[in-house]
Design a protein around this motif. Sequence first.
Motif, PDB file in Angstrom:
ATOM      1  N   LEU A   1      -3.202   5.086   6.609  1.00 55.09           N
ATOM      2  CA  LEU A   1      -3.506   3.714   7.051  1.00 55.09           C
ATOM      3  C   LEU A   1      -2.365   3.086   7.849  1.00 55.09           C
ATOM      4  O   LEU A   1      -2.601   2.276   8.750  1.00 55.09           O
TER       5      LEU A   1
ATOM      6  N   SER B   1       0.863  -1.187   0.000  1.00 59.70           N
ATOM      7  CA  SER B   1       0.000   0.000   0.000  1.00 59.70           C
ATOM      8  C   SER B   1       0.899   1.237   0.000  1.00 59.70           C
ATOM      9  O   SER B   1       1.834   1.332   0.804  1.00 59.70           O
ATOM     10  N   GLY B   2       0.658   2.142  -0.941  1.00 59.86           N
ATOM     11  CA  GLY B   2       1.473   3.354  -1.032  1.00 59.86           C
ATOM     12  C   GLY B   2       2.732   3.207  -1.868  1.00 59.86           C
ATOM     13  O   GLY B   2       3.521   4.146  -1.985  1.00 59.86           O
TER      14      GLY B   2
ATOM     15  N   LYS C   1      -2.867   7.524   2.761  1.00 61.07           N
ATOM     16  CA  LYS C   1      -4.237   7.526   3.302  1.00 61.07           C
ATOM     17  C   LYS C   1      -4.271   7.455   4.831  1.00 61.07           C
ATOM     18  O   LYS C   1      -5.339   7.241   5.408  1.00 61.07           O
TER      19      LYS C   1
ATOM     20  N   ARG D   1      -8.560 -12.343   1.000  1.00 62.62           N
ATOM     21  CA  ARG D   1      -7.685 -11.799  -0.056  1.00 62.62           C
ATOM     22  C   ARG D   1      -7.651 -12.757  -1.248  1.00 62.62           C
ATOM     23  O   ARG D   1      -7.689 -12.336  -2.399  1.00 62.62           O
TER      24      ARG D   1
ATOM     25  N   GLY E   1      -7.986  -1.733  -6.368  1.00 61.15           N
ATOM     26  CA  GLY E   1      -8.282  -2.367  -5.078  1.00 61.15           C
ATOM     27  C   GLY E   1      -9.394  -1.683  -4.304  1.00 61.15           C
ATOM     28  O   GLY E   1     -10.403  -2.298  -3.949  1.00 61.15           O
TER      29      GLY E   1
ATOM     30  N   ILE F   1      -2.677  -5.107  -4.057  1.00 61.04           N
ATOM     31  CA  ILE F   1      -1.495  -5.492  -3.272  1.00 61.04           C
ATOM     32  C   ILE F   1      -1.092  -6.917  -3.639  1.00 61.04           C
ATOM     33  O   ILE F   1       0.078  -7.204  -3.838  1.00 61.04           O
TER      34      ILE F   1
HETATM   35  N1  PPS Z   1      -5.484  -4.561   6.304  1.00 68.40           N
HETATM   36  C1  PPS Z   1      -5.217  -3.977   5.127  1.00 68.40           C
HETATM   37  N2  PPS Z   1      -4.112  -4.366   4.420  1.00 68.40           N
HETATM   38  C2  PPS Z   1      -3.861  -3.778   3.236  1.00 68.40           C
HETATM   39  N3  PPS Z   1      -4.625  -2.812   2.662  1.00 68.40           N
HETATM   40  C3  PPS Z   1      -5.740  -2.402   3.320  1.00 68.40           C
HETATM   41  C4  PPS Z   1      -6.067  -2.951   4.578  1.00 68.40           C
HETATM   42  N4  PPS Z   1      -7.208  -2.351   5.021  1.00 68.40           N
HETATM   43  C5  PPS Z   1      -7.574  -1.478   4.069  1.00 68.40           C
HETATM   44  N5  PPS Z   1      -6.705  -1.503   3.051  1.00 68.40           N
HETATM   45  C6  PPS Z   1      -6.907  -0.733   1.796  1.00 68.40           C
HETATM   46  O1  PPS Z   1      -7.280  -1.714   0.824  1.00 68.40           O
HETATM   47  C7  PPS Z   1      -6.443  -1.634  -0.320  1.00 68.40           C
HETATM   48  C8  PPS Z   1      -5.866  -3.007  -0.677  1.00 68.40           C
HETATM   49  O2  PPS Z   1      -6.844  -3.831  -1.236  1.00 68.40           O
HETATM   50  P1  PPS Z   1      -6.423  -4.982  -2.246  1.00 68.40           P
HETATM   51  O3  PPS Z   1      -7.695  -5.551  -2.779  1.00 68.40           O
HETATM   52  O4  PPS Z   1      -5.445  -4.463  -3.222  1.00 68.40           O
HETATM   53  O5  PPS Z   1      -5.694  -6.033  -1.277  1.00 68.40           O
HETATM   54  S1  PPS Z   1      -5.325  -7.566  -1.560  1.00 68.40           S
HETATM   55  O6  PPS Z   1      -4.778  -7.648  -2.931  1.00 68.40           O
HETATM   56  O7  PPS Z   1      -6.554  -8.353  -1.419  1.00 68.40           O
HETATM   57  O8  PPS Z   1      -4.326  -7.913  -0.550  1.00 68.40           O
HETATM   58  C9  PPS Z   1      -5.295  -0.710   0.027  1.00 68.40           C
HETATM   59  O9  PPS Z   1      -5.139   0.106  -1.129  1.00 68.40           O
HETATM   60  P2  PPS Z   1      -3.722   0.577  -1.708  1.00 68.40           P
HETATM   61  O10 PPS Z   1      -3.204   1.539  -0.678  1.00 68.40           O
HETATM   62  O11 PPS Z   1      -4.077   1.244  -2.994  1.00 68.40           O
HETATM   63  O12 PPS Z   1      -2.833  -0.609  -1.897  1.00 68.40           O
HETATM   64  C10 PPS Z   1      -5.732   0.030   1.271  1.00 68.40           C
HETATM   65  O13 PPS Z   1      -6.208   1.307   0.917  1.00 68.40           O
END
Ligand code: PPS
Length: 201
Positions: A144, A34-35, A142, A79, A61, A105
């Motif tokens: 997070l 993420s990021g 974000k 996931r 995502g 991710i």
């Molecule tokens: N626990 C946790 N871990 C990781 N990410 C989290 C979580 N909770 C919420 N988010 C937000 O959800 C986005 C990732 O979703 P994905 O569908 O790409 O994840 S995965 O492929 O199923 O692992 C991710 O987006 P990106 O920042 O664009 O990667 C986050 O905004």
Amino acid sequence: MNKNVIQQDYSINVKNRQQQNQHNSLLIWFTGLSGSGKSTLANQVEVTLHQQDLKTYVLDGDNIRRGLNKDLGFTPEDRKENLRRIAETAKLFIDAGVVTLAAFISPLQKDRDKIKQIVGKENFIEIYVKASVEACEKRDVKGLYQKARNGEIKNFTGISAPYEEPENPDIIVNSEEQTIKESIQLIMDKIKTKLELPSHG
Ligand SMILES: Nc1ncnc2c1ncn2[C@@H]1O[C@H](COP(=O)(O)OS(=O)(=O)O)[C@@H](OP(=O)(O)O)[C@H]1O
Ligand SMILES: Nc1ncnc2c1ncn2[C@@H]1O[C@H](COP(=O)(O)OP(=O)(O)O)[C@@H](O)[C@H]1O
């Protein structure tokens, strides 16, 4: 699969659609923390392709998780199911003749292998958007990472859930070392041949 469900064929197939579009369809898959820069790069690659008159669509995502997959969370099982549904969706887009970009991710090698198997390896390009947890946490686009550190978010990739680096990605871009422009150039050079753009050069 139910043996009474039989594939229905139609007169117009993927080759007809690709011929009409004058380019191949393909799934361009961005994986990374993420990021790390997945959405930023997917967006810029789409803009570049769109400006060259290609048919494109981005699966992202956050957006998919607000709709199709809003029943899913971030346990390993969820996931896996999230990514399976996205792969099946991407397969339909490929069949529709669209250059499909996906920014997820997708932290586990076995889940990424399954995506490749679902869409077919000839239709799949894997891009690893590399950036350290430290760099992504510093960006904290974000907020997070801070929530994950405070324990407000569980199973957060890089903090309390694993990220396995891709074993054999087609492309690696390092968002700590390369500019966005450099990464886009590298990606465009690699995908051009795969897209077979007769009238686009
Ligand atoms: N626990 C946790 N871990 C990781 N990410 C989290 C979580 N909770 C919420 N988010 C937000 O959800 C986005 C990732 O979703 P994905 O569908 O790409 O994840 S995965 O492929 O199923 O692992 C991710 O987006 P990106 O920042 O664009 O990667 C986050 O905004
Ligand atoms: N070289 C780079 N490549 C991609 N993004 C970068 C780069 N340098 C800085 N960034 C920034 O990092 C952030 C990445 O966020 P985002 O694209 O939403 O990541 P992800 O989709 O992987 O969560 C953006 O604010 C982007 O502008």
